[in-house]
Scaffold this active site. Structure first.
Site, mmCIF file in Angstrom:
data_model
loop_
_atom_site.group_PDB
_atom_site.id
_atom_site.type_symbol
_atom_site.label_atom_id
_atom_site.label_comp_id
_atom_site.label_asym_id
_atom_site.label_seq_id
_atom_site.Cartn_x
_atom_site.Cartn_y
_atom_site.Cartn_z
ATOM 1 C CD GLU A 1 16.624 9.158 -27.723
ATOM 2 O OE1 GLU A 1 17.522 8.608 -28.375
ATOM 3 O OE2 GLU A 1 16.835 9.955 -26.798
ATOM 4 N N GLY B 1 0.806 -1.211 0.000
ATOM 5 C CA GLY B 1 0.000 0.000 0.000
ATOM 6 C C GLY B 1 0.838 1.261 0.000
#
Length: 391
Positions: free
Chosen positions: A372, A349
């Site tokens: 890229e 969590g």
């Protein structure tokens, strides 16, 4: 953030100079970049103050010769710097990568002597930020589908068109862009140009909100009969596409290193949490399930770093490196996604909360699989090398 021994570089047989680069950039990153990383991610603010500090440190011109204003180092030193920045703030690392690999390298590698002397020194010193305009609304992975045009008109070219998703766009002073000069010749009719921010007919529009890398600026470039001096053409007319493809080969090594840095940072956070968090009567690190995750993460990062280092060293030695650059970028970017995912799992969590940085690392990692050249494009490039070379 305390560095894990696996990121020390000792396993890469680094020279003393490269070790000093790692230590210098790591110290800068932890002192200047890490404290504001969460804030610039949350606000989307471009940290111009850190760019100026990086310029003062000489990071803007690492792989360029001293005689033209650079630091006189090599590709490996540059990639080490990118990794160390990304380890704490991927947005800052991307700013430097786009400036160096894409905004400066094409001018240095393919520009005429006069063009280099005019533009590279201010870029290499960091006085001017560089950007690279290839992607268009209808031309991403298909870079040959460029629609922006450049029409010769006496001593100038007139550019018309639009580029999008351009890193550093809103703060750059120098842009390297492609445009079609002869539509009948396909990719051999695409040329490249250096555009200054003040050129008539050129404008920049702010980019959209992003999933990650939020502290890295991006935007769109708009050319409306933009006047570019004929002398600002990079390489002979029609050879711009080839120059840009070669530029991307080198850039992929730095993106691979950026991905390694993201993965390293997330791994170190997960490792520290596993040793501090108590569950089932002891620290998480005592649980085999967590140990296996950590082992896989560390192994993957080590392999990715070795691929990037090999590609960088090949480039520095003047050896063919296109295939290795694509392998490094592909593997490292996908490993960054996997490692950041597992880091969130280790933190549970807490990992899902924006109060802890691993969720930022996870969002930042995604761009590495796109920018890229997507992972799919990298696989195509690698396959073509294999089939062409018979290896």
């Amino acid at each position: 953030m305390t560095a894990n021994p696996l990121s020390s570089g000792a396993d890469l047989d680094l020279s003393e100079e490269h070790r000093m680069i790692r230590e210098t950039v790591r110290s800068f990153a932890e002192k200047e970049c890490e404290p504001i990383a969460a804030d610039i991610d949350r606000t989307g603010r471009f940290p111009i103050e850190n760019w100026r500090k990086m310029a003062d440190l000489g990071l803007a011109g690492i792989p360029f010769p001293e005689e033209i204003g650079g630091a006189g180092l090599d590709t490996l030193a540059y990639c080490i710097a990118i990794e160390e920045l990304a380890r704490v703030c991927a947005s800052t690392a991307l700013t430097l990568a786009a400036h160096t690999s894409l905004g400066t390298t094409p001018i240095y590698a393919f520009g005429a002597k006069e063009l280099k002397e005019r533009y590279v020194p201010p870029l290499a010193s960091g006085r001017v930020l560089g950007a690279y305009g290839l992607t268009e609304p209808g031309a991403g992975s298909d870079a040959g589908g460029t629609k922006t045009t450049a029409v010769a008109d006496g001593k100038v070219y007139r550019l018309r068109g639009r580029k999008c998703f351009i890193t550093n766009a809103n703060h750059a002073g120098t842009f390297v862009v492609t445009a079609v000069t002869n539509a009948d010749k396909g990719t051999k009719g695409i040329s490249a140009f250096v555009v200054e921010r003040e050129f008539p007919g050129f404008a920049v529009e702010k980019g959209e909100e992003k999933l990650g890398m939020r502290g890295s600026d991006w935007g769109s470039l708009v050319f409306d009969d933009c006047e570019v001096p004929a002398g600002n053409r990079i390489a002979p007319e029609g050879e711009g596409f080839a120059a840009f493809m070669k530029t991307l080969e080198g850039g992929r090594i730095s993106i691979g290193s950026l991905a390694v840095g993201i993965a390293q940072g997330a791994f170190e956070r997960a490792l520290a949490h596993s040793e501090q968090r108590e569950a089932f009567g002891g620290p998480l690190s005592k649980l085999q399930a967590i140990q296996f995750k950590l082992a896989d993460m560390a192994t993957s990062i080590h392999a990715a770093r070795l691929l990037c280092t090999d590609a960088a060293r090949r480039k520095d030695r003047g050896l063919p490196f296109g295939r290795e650059a694509s392998m490094a970028k592909l593997f490292a970017s996908e490993i960054a996604m996997r490692v950041t995912y597992e880091a969130i799992q280790v933190l549970g969590g807490y990992g899902y909360s924006s109060e802890y940085p691993v969720e930022r690392y996870y969002r930042d990692a995604k761009l590495c699989t796109i920018g890229e050249g997507t992972s799919e494009i990298q696989r195509l490039i690698i396959a073509r090398h294999l089939l062409r070379d018979g290896k």
